[in-house]
Design a protein around this motif. Structure first.
Motif, PDB file in Angstrom:
ATOM      1  N   GLN A   1       0.862  -1.185   0.000  1.00 58.90           N
ATOM      2  CA  GLN A   1       0.000   0.000   0.000  1.00 58.90           C
ATOM      3  C   GLN A   1       0.899   1.234   0.000  1.00 58.90           C
ATOM      4  OE1 GLN A   1      -3.312  -0.394   2.882  1.00 58.90           O
ATOM      5  NE2 GLN A   1      -2.488  -2.440   3.265  1.00 58.90           N
ATOM      6  N   LYS A   2       1.075   1.807  -1.161  1.00 51.12           N
ATOM      7  CA  LYS A   2       1.994   2.931  -1.313  1.00 51.12           C
ATOM      8  C   LYS A   2       1.317   4.235  -0.904  1.00 51.12           C
ATOM      9  CE  LYS A   2       4.862   3.036  -4.715  1.00 51.12           C
ATOM     10  NZ  LYS A   2       5.447   3.103  -6.076  1.00 51.12           N
ATOM     11  N   ILE A   3       2.118   5.137  -0.402  1.00 55.00           N
ATOM     12  CA  ILE A   3       1.622   6.447   0.036  1.00 55.00           C
ATOM     13  C   ILE A   3       2.450   7.525  -0.651  1.00 55.00           C
ATOM     14  CG2 ILE A   3       1.107   7.918   2.012  1.00 55.00           C
ATOM     15  CD1 ILE A   3       1.416   5.452   3.785  1.00 55.00           C
ATOM     16  N   LYS A   4       1.789   8.578  -1.063  1.00 55.61           N
ATOM     17  CA  LYS A   4       2.484   9.725  -1.628  1.00 55.61           C
ATOM     18  C   LYS A   4       2.180  10.947  -0.784  1.00 55.61           C
ATOM     19  CE  LYS A   4       3.029  12.525  -5.823  1.00 55.61           C
ATOM     20  NZ  LYS A   4       2.604  12.705  -7.231  1.00 55.61           N
ATOM     21  N   VAL A   5       3.222  11.625  -0.344  1.00 59.86           N
ATOM     22  CA  VAL A   5       3.026  12.858   0.419  1.00 59.86           C
ATOM     23  C   VAL A   5       3.256  14.057  -0.488  1.00 59.86           C
ATOM     24  CG1 VAL A   5       3.625  11.851   2.654  1.00 59.86           C
ATOM     25  CG2 VAL A   5       5.439  12.795   1.221  1.00 59.86           C
ATOM     26  N   GLN A   6       2.648  15.172  -0.115  1.00 63.76           N
ATOM     27  CA  GLN A   6       2.826  16.399  -0.884  1.00 63.76           C
ATOM     28  C   GLN A   6       2.510  17.588   0.005  1.00 63.76           C
ATOM     29  OE1 GLN A   6       0.119  15.337  -4.042  1.00 63.76           O
ATOM     30  NE2 GLN A   6      -1.491  16.642  -3.214  1.00 63.76           N
ATOM     31  N   ARG A   7       2.644  18.761  -0.571  1.00 65.46           N
ATOM     32  CA  ARG A   7       2.455  19.978   0.207  1.00 65.46           C
ATOM     33  C   ARG A   7       1.025  20.068   0.729  1.00 65.46           C
ATOM     34  NH1 ARG A   7       6.693  23.793  -0.762  1.00 65.46           N
ATOM     35  NH2 ARG A   7       8.233  22.810  -2.132  1.00 65.46           N
ATOM     36  N   GLY A   8       0.916  20.485   1.990  1.00 67.26           N
ATOM     37  CA  GLY A   8      -0.388  20.571   2.614  1.00 67.26           C
ATOM     38  C   GLY A   8      -0.547  21.867   3.375  1.00 67.26           C
ATOM     39  N   GLY A   9      -1.438  21.856   4.356  1.00 71.86           N
ATOM     40  CA  GLY A   9      -1.716  23.063   5.111  1.00 71.86           C
ATOM     41  C   GLY A   9      -0.977  23.084   6.430  1.00 71.86           C
ATOM     42  N   GLY A  10      -0.970  24.245   7.053  1.00 71.00           N
ATOM     43  CA  GLY A  10      -0.367  24.382   8.370  1.00 71.00           C
ATOM     44  C   GLY A  10       1.115  24.685   8.314  1.00 71.00           C
ATOM     45  N   SER A  11       1.619  25.224   9.413  1.00 68.64           N
ATOM     46  CA  SER A  11       3.030  25.559   9.544  1.00 68.64           C
ATOM     47  C   SER A  11       3.841  24.283   9.787  1.00 68.64           C
ATOM     48  CB  SER A  11       3.203  26.537  10.711  1.00 68.64           C
ATOM     49  OG  SER A  11       4.558  26.755  11.002  1.00 68.64           O
ATOM     50  N   LEU A  12       5.043  24.212   9.221  1.00 68.26           N
ATOM     51  CA  LEU A  12       5.844  22.985   9.279  1.00 68.26           C
ATOM     52  C   LEU A  12       7.319  23.287   9.459  1.00 68.26           C
ATOM     53  CD1 LEU A  12       6.199  19.874   8.816  1.00 68.26           C
ATOM     54  CD2 LEU A  12       6.382  20.406   6.366  1.00 68.26           C
ATOM     55  N   VAL A  13       7.966  22.551  10.380  1.00 61.15           N
ATOM     56  CA  VAL A  13       9.417  22.604  10.560  1.00 61.15           C
ATOM     57  C   VAL A  13       9.958  21.182  10.446  1.00 61.15           C
ATOM     58  CG1 VAL A  13      11.317  23.115  12.141  1.00 61.15           C
ATOM     59  CG2 VAL A  13       9.349  24.660  12.024  1.00 61.15           C
ATOM     60  N   LEU A  14      11.014  21.007   9.638  1.00 60.65           N
ATOM     61  CA  LEU A  14      11.685  19.723   9.468  1.00 60.65           C
ATOM     62  C   LEU A  14      13.073  19.820  10.083  1.00 60.65           C
ATOM     63  CD1 LEU A  14      10.830  19.212   5.678  1.00 60.65           C
ATOM     64  CD2 LEU A  14       9.620  18.216   7.609  1.00 60.65           C
TER      65      LEU A  14
END
Length: 520
Positions: free
Chosen positions: A440-453
């Motif tokens: 079961q593959k998942i693809k992530v992409q840009r979304g909402g909310g503030s983000l720090v990596l």
């Protein structure tokens, strides 16, 4: 390091693409819930478990931290949230997600709820808010204006779970792994994978990161929050990225520490880890070389490297059976020392020094680094900290590699060749070969909310390159930690202060020093 068996990566991408639509913005509303066929989400609150001091010590809580931990325990609320086992069948079988809440101390200036995940997959997070907030004074400030939310993902701890039997068989014979032994290990692993996956496919097939993200959004709704902030470490960063991609309208502020790779494959993950440890050993060797008067391993990094390689060969040729240690020391033991991170370098160097000396008993530094707690009996009443079945199922449900023996053996041999110092620390296994449930593959992409990596410049468990890849995929701000210690931000007060400031103000600097290199 749970996801619904029904949703393909293409469907995830389609859902995330609707980030700015009205549907996404009202995804947690009662009307949307009713339209989906799901019952309204709510928390069933109940009494919290009682924990002895011995149990609390198993949670890596020191005696100095225990008073704070107990004070937080007195404020903690415990409950469960009902969620669909299979989100394709919202009216079908329901399972429960166990959650905890420590309400914000400053109710007047409360900023919302902050969900916390320590990693995995398979890691329990039920008591993680207490572990974090009792760790240091900087972390404790998270609870000033946020309700801290702990949770056990599906398949773990106090949440609904199943357990497969542990695979049979002990460790391989000491010394270099032979192809024949590797074949037996692989075949045994394939059999165990098939037996586990077939034991309860209806449940195990639903243990995925996407389903854990969906569960988390049900928790958000049950808590009555319009948006949920999130702090994740290690696999928790993948859960955060998937949550943000799938529910872009539900995310407040998000901080992800020691970031997972974007395109997950277990073989690539192991290759990256091995390459990272080999690279970081160069830093260790340079540090040891500057202290040749103490350790006697060489005056240059190249000389130290040569000495450690020779030590590994010697222990592979003649593995050591110490009278006071049940483990057998061989070349893999030397490699395990070589992959340790900065705080342990003095003990590693001392262990290398001691291992060059003849002795019937195990070198003290070696026992301290690799032998502690291996045979400790479980403490009665201790909560589960890690569920191996859930961890394996989540990995295998999402891992497309599933290598047959020939490919697995060739990959292992390349890993040893490319990483001569640390490669022997890599364990050969079947990984997910023979796992009977679909990928079961998942693809992530840009979304909402503030983000720090938060990426750690020299880390080997989660490579800094993975932080850069995730940033390119989902955006956010990169926060660089100048150390090699996995998930260290919360453990270093100066870094934790930056993290708390971010959750309080939404602003953050570009990095921190992290765990310091030992002076001697």
């Amino acid at each position: 390091m749970t996801q619904c068996g029904s949703l393909t990566g293409r469907a995830v991408a389609a859902a995330a693409a609707g980030a700015v639509t009205l549907t996404a913005l009202i995804a947690g509303s009662p009307a949307a819930t009713a339209a989906s066929g799901q019952a309204p989400a709510s928390v069933t609150w109940r009494s919290c478990p009682a924990y002895s001091d011995d149990v609390i010590r198993t949670l890596a809580v020191t005696d100095e931290q225990r008073r704070t931990f107990r004070a937080l325990l007195g404020r903690m609320e415990c409950g469960t949230v009902s969620v669909p086992l299979d989100y394709r069948k919202p009216g079908g079988r329901q399972i429960t997600i166990a959650i905890t809440r420590v309400k914000a101390a400053d109710r007047k200036h409360r900023l919302g709820s902050l969900a916390l995940n320590p990693g995995g997959p398979g890691g329990a997070g039920y008591l993680f808010p207490l572990q974090i907030a009792s760790m240091n004074q900087a972390n404790a400030k998270l609870n000033d204006r946020y309700d801290l939310i702990g949770f056990d993902p599906r398949g773990v701890g106090y949440s609904t779970k199943v357990d497969c039997p542990s695979p049979q068989g002990g460790p391989p014979e000491p010394g270099p792994l032979t192809k024949e032994t590797a074949k037996r290990i692989h075949d045994s692993g394939v059999t165990a994978n098939k037996k586990c996956g077939d034991s309860d496919p209806a449940f195990l097939g639903q243990l995925t990161t996407l389903n854990s993200a969906r569960d988390l959004d049900r928790v958000r709704i049950a808590l009555g929050e319009r948006k949920l902030s999130f702090l994740g470490i290690s696999w928790g960063t993948w859960l955060g990225a998937v949550y943000r991609s799938t529910f872009p309208g539900s995310v407040g502020r998000m901080f992800l520490d020691s970031v997972a790779p974007v395109n997950f494959r277990l073989d690539d993950f192991e290759d990256g880890h091995a390459a990272g440890t080999e690279r970081n050993f160069g830093r260790m060797a340079a540090w040891i070389a500057k202290r040749n008067d103490t350790y006697g391993l060489g005056t240059t990094a190249k000389q130290v490297r040569t000495a450690v390689l020779a030590l590994g060969r010697a222990y592979d040729e003649t593995p050591k059976h110490y009278s006071d240690w049940e483990m057998v020391a061989d070349g893999a033991t030397v490699a395990m020392l070589a992959i340790q991170s900065t705080p342990d370098w003095p003990q590693v160097a001392q262990a290398f020094k001691e291992m060059r000396e003849e002795s019937d008993t195990a070198p003290p530094a070696l026992k301290e680094l690799l032998g502690q707690g291996a045979l400790q009996p479980p403490v009665v009443g201790a909560p589960e900290r890690f569920n191996a079945t859930a961890g394996h199922a989540v990995f295998c449900n999402e891992d497309p590699s599933r290598l047959g023996f020939s490919d697995a053996w060739a990959t292992y041999q390349r890993r040893l060749e490319r990483n001569p110092v640390t490669g022997r620390a890599s364990r050969f296994s079947a990984q997910c070969a023979g796992w009977p449930l679909p990928v079961q593959k998942i693809k992530v992409q840009r979304g909402g909310g503030s983000l720090v990596l938060a990426g750690h410049r020299y880390e080997a468990v989660s490579l800094y390159e993975w932080t850069e890849q995730m940033h390119a995929a989902i955006g956010g701000t990169v926060f660089t930690v100048a150390d090699d210690v996995h998930g260290s931000v919360l453990r270093v007060p100066s870094c934790a202060t930056e993290l708390v400031s971010y959750f309080t103000t939404g602003r953050i600097d570009r990095g921190c020093d992290g765990t310091p290199v030992p002076e001697k």
